[in-house]
Design an enzyme around this catalytic site. Structure first.
Site, PDB file in Angstrom:
ATOM      1  CG  PHE A  17     -12.975   4.159  71.163  1.00  0.00           C
ATOM      2  CD1 PHE A  17     -13.890   4.116  72.210  1.00  0.00           C
ATOM      3  CD2 PHE A  17     -12.191   5.285  71.031  1.00  0.00           C
ATOM      4  CE1 PHE A  17     -14.019   5.187  73.096  1.00  0.00           C
ATOM      5  CE2 PHE A  17     -12.305   6.356  71.904  1.00  0.00           C
ATOM      6  CZ  PHE A  17     -13.224   6.302  72.940  1.00  0.00           C
ATOM      7  N   PRO A  18     -13.591  -0.666  70.058  1.00  0.00           N
ATOM      8  CG  PRO A  18     -14.679  -2.438  71.079  1.00  0.00           C
ATOM      9  CD  PRO A  18     -13.973  -1.157  71.396  1.00  0.00           C
ATOM     10  CG  LEU A  19     -18.241  -2.034  67.362  1.00  0.00           C
ATOM     11  CD1 LEU A  19     -19.708  -2.248  67.683  1.00  0.00           C
ATOM     12  CD2 LEU A  19     -17.906  -2.665  66.020  1.00  0.00           C
ATOM     13  N   GLY A  20     -15.338   2.009  67.186  1.00  0.00           N
ATOM     14  CA  GLY A  20     -15.246   3.453  67.026  1.00  0.00           C
ATOM     15  C   GLY A  20     -14.662   3.867  65.694  1.00  0.00           C
ATOM     16  N   GLY A  21     -15.189   4.965  65.123  1.00  0.00           N
ATOM     17  CA  GLY A  21     -14.622   5.538  63.912  1.00  0.00           C
ATOM     18  C   GLY A  21     -15.032   4.867  62.624  1.00  0.00           C
ATOM     19  CG  PHE A  22     -16.719   0.941  62.181  1.00  0.00           C
ATOM     20  CD1 PHE A  22     -16.935  -0.238  61.486  1.00  0.00           C
ATOM     21  CD2 PHE A  22     -15.846   0.926  63.248  1.00  0.00           C
ATOM     22  CE1 PHE A  22     -16.300  -1.404  61.866  1.00  0.00           C
ATOM     23  CE2 PHE A  22     -15.206  -0.229  63.639  1.00  0.00           C
ATOM     24  CZ  PHE A  22     -15.428  -1.402  62.941  1.00  0.00           C
ATOM     25  N   PRO A  36     -20.298   4.866  57.652  1.00  0.00           N
ATOM     26  CG  PRO A  36     -21.974   6.461  57.303  1.00  0.00           C
ATOM     27  CD  PRO A  36     -20.475   6.303  57.395  1.00  0.00           C
ATOM     28  CG  LEU A  37     -19.108   1.190  52.417  1.00  0.00           C
ATOM     29  CD1 LEU A  37     -20.403   0.656  51.828  1.00  0.00           C
ATOM     30  CD2 LEU A  37     -18.217   1.771  51.319  1.00  0.00           C
ATOM     31  CE1 TYR A  45     -11.761   6.712  81.460  1.00  0.00           C
ATOM     32  CE2 TYR A  45     -12.001   4.487  82.323  1.00  0.00           C
ATOM     33  CZ  TYR A  45     -11.493   5.357  81.379  1.00  0.00           C
ATOM     34  OH  TYR A  45     -10.717   4.860  80.349  1.00  0.00           O
TER      35      TYR A  45
END
Length: 292
Positions: free
Chosen positions: A215-220, A222-223, A65
Site C-alpha cells: 500500500f505505497p499510497l494507502g492510508g493518506f 486528504p492533506l 487472491y
C-alpha cells in the site's frame, strides 16, 4: 528489452537469489475486492508478461487472491518460469464465501495452503513464503506465531519452501520469527504517510533482510495526498511514481511490489521511479507523515 540492472533501485540479495528491487504485486489482477476473475483475462496476462519483459524478477502473489485466480494467471502467463524469477506467496489466511479474509494458521490449514500454492503455480517448491499474521486492520500485538512458524519450517525442511518471511507483523513478532528460523523478508504496510516501521527497516537493513512495503499510497489523509500531489506536479510525475522513488531512496533493503492491472500504469511506475529525488524533495516528502 531492459535488463534487471536497468530497473529503478538495482538489485537485492533475497536469501540465495538476486532480485530486482522494483518488483510487481499481482493482487490487482483478480476481480473487484480481489475476488473472482479479472474483467479482462488477456490484459491480465499481458501485464504479467510485460513485467518480466521489463526485467522484473520478483513477483508477489497469494493463493487467496481470487482465490486461486491470480496464481492461475501467473502460471498461464509465465510458466515455465525464467530461472531468475522469484515468486513470493503468502500463507496464513483464506477467503470466505463473502470475500472476507479470515485467519487460517493452524498446521493443517497451512499445509493445505502450501499444497494449493504449489498446485496453482505449477511448481515443486515455493521460492518464498510469507507467514501472514494479524487481520485486515493490521498486525495484532501479542499474537503467537511459534506453532505456525514451526509448521512452515517443517515444510521448508521437506523441500517445498525455499525461503521464509513474515507479513503484517509487529516488531516483536519479527523478532520471534527470527528466533525460530532465518527469515529473508518482512512485508508490512509502510509509506510516506505511515512511518511506523522506520526503526524496523533500519534494523533489518543492518541484518541484510529485505523489507517489502505494501500500500505505497494507502492510508493518506486528504492533506497528505494534496502535499504529495503538489510535489508530483512540480516534478512532472504521478504521485505513485514519487512515492515509489522515495521508498527506493529510503533504504537499500526496501523492495517494491506496486500492483496494477494496466500495462500503461506499469510502464509509468517504472519510468517515474527512476527519478533521483533531491535532498530538498526528500525533506518535503518526509514532512508528509506529520500532516493530519
Amino acid at each position: 528489452m531492459s535488463t534487471s540492472l536497468d530497473l529503478p533501485g538495482g538489485t537485492w540479495t533475497l536469501g540465495d537469489r538476486t532480485v530486482t528491487r522494483f518488483g510487481y504485486g499481482a493482487m490487482q489482477l483478480a476481480g473487484p475486492w480481489v475476488f473472482g476473475p479479472p474483467k479482462d483475462h488477456d490484459a491480465a496476462l499481458a501485464v504479467l508478461r510485460e513485467a518480466v519483459a521489463s526485467g522484473i524478477t520478483h513477483i508477489d502473489t497469494a493463493e487467496t487472491y481470487g482465490p486461486r485466480v491470480v496464481n492461475d494467471l501467473i502460471r498461464e502467463a509465465l510458466h515455465p518460469y525464467a530461472g531468475d524469477l522469484v515468486i513470493a506467496t503468502k500463507a496464513g489466511g483464506r477467503r470466505d464465501d463473502h470475500g472476507g479474509w479470515p485467519a487460517a494458521r493452524k498446521p493443517d490449514e497451512l499445509r493445505a495452503q502450501i499444497d494449493d500454492n504449489l498446485a496453482t503455480l505449477g511448481v515443486d517448491a515455493l521460492d518464498l513464503v510469507h507467514l501472514r499474521l494479524g487481520d485486515a486492520n493490521g498486525p495484532v500485538p501479542g499474537e503467537r506465531i511459534d506453532e505456525a512458524m514451526a509448521t512452515l519450517v517443517d515444510l521448508q525442511r521437506q523441500g517445498v519452501i525455499r525461503h521464509l518471511g513474515v507479513s503484517n507483523a509487529t516488531v516483536d513478532q519479527v523478532t520471534q520469527a527470527q528466533s525460530i528460523a532465518p527469515i529473508v523478508s518482512v512485508q508490512n504496510r509502510y509509506n510516506l504517510a505511515d512511518r511506523t516501521d522506520d526503526e524496523l527497516i533500519d534494523r533489518l537493513a543492518g541484518e541484510s533482510i529485505a523489507y517489502i512495503p505494501f500500500f505505497p499510497l494507502g492510508g493518506f489523509t486528504p492533506l497528505q495526498s494534496d502535499a504529495l500531489s503538489a510535489v508530483a506536479a512540480r516534478l512532472g510525475l504521478t504521485p505513485m511514481s514519487v512515492a515509489l522513488a522515495w521508498l527506493l531512496q529510503r533504504s537499500p533493503n526496501i523492495l517494491l511490489i506496486p500492483g496494477t492491472s494496466s500495462v500503461t500504469h506499469l510502464r509509468e511506475n517504472l519510468s517515474g521511479a527512476v527519478l533521483e529525488l533531491s535532498a530538498a524533495d526528500v525533506d518535503e516528502l518526509d514532512r508528509i507523515a506529520g500532516q493530519a
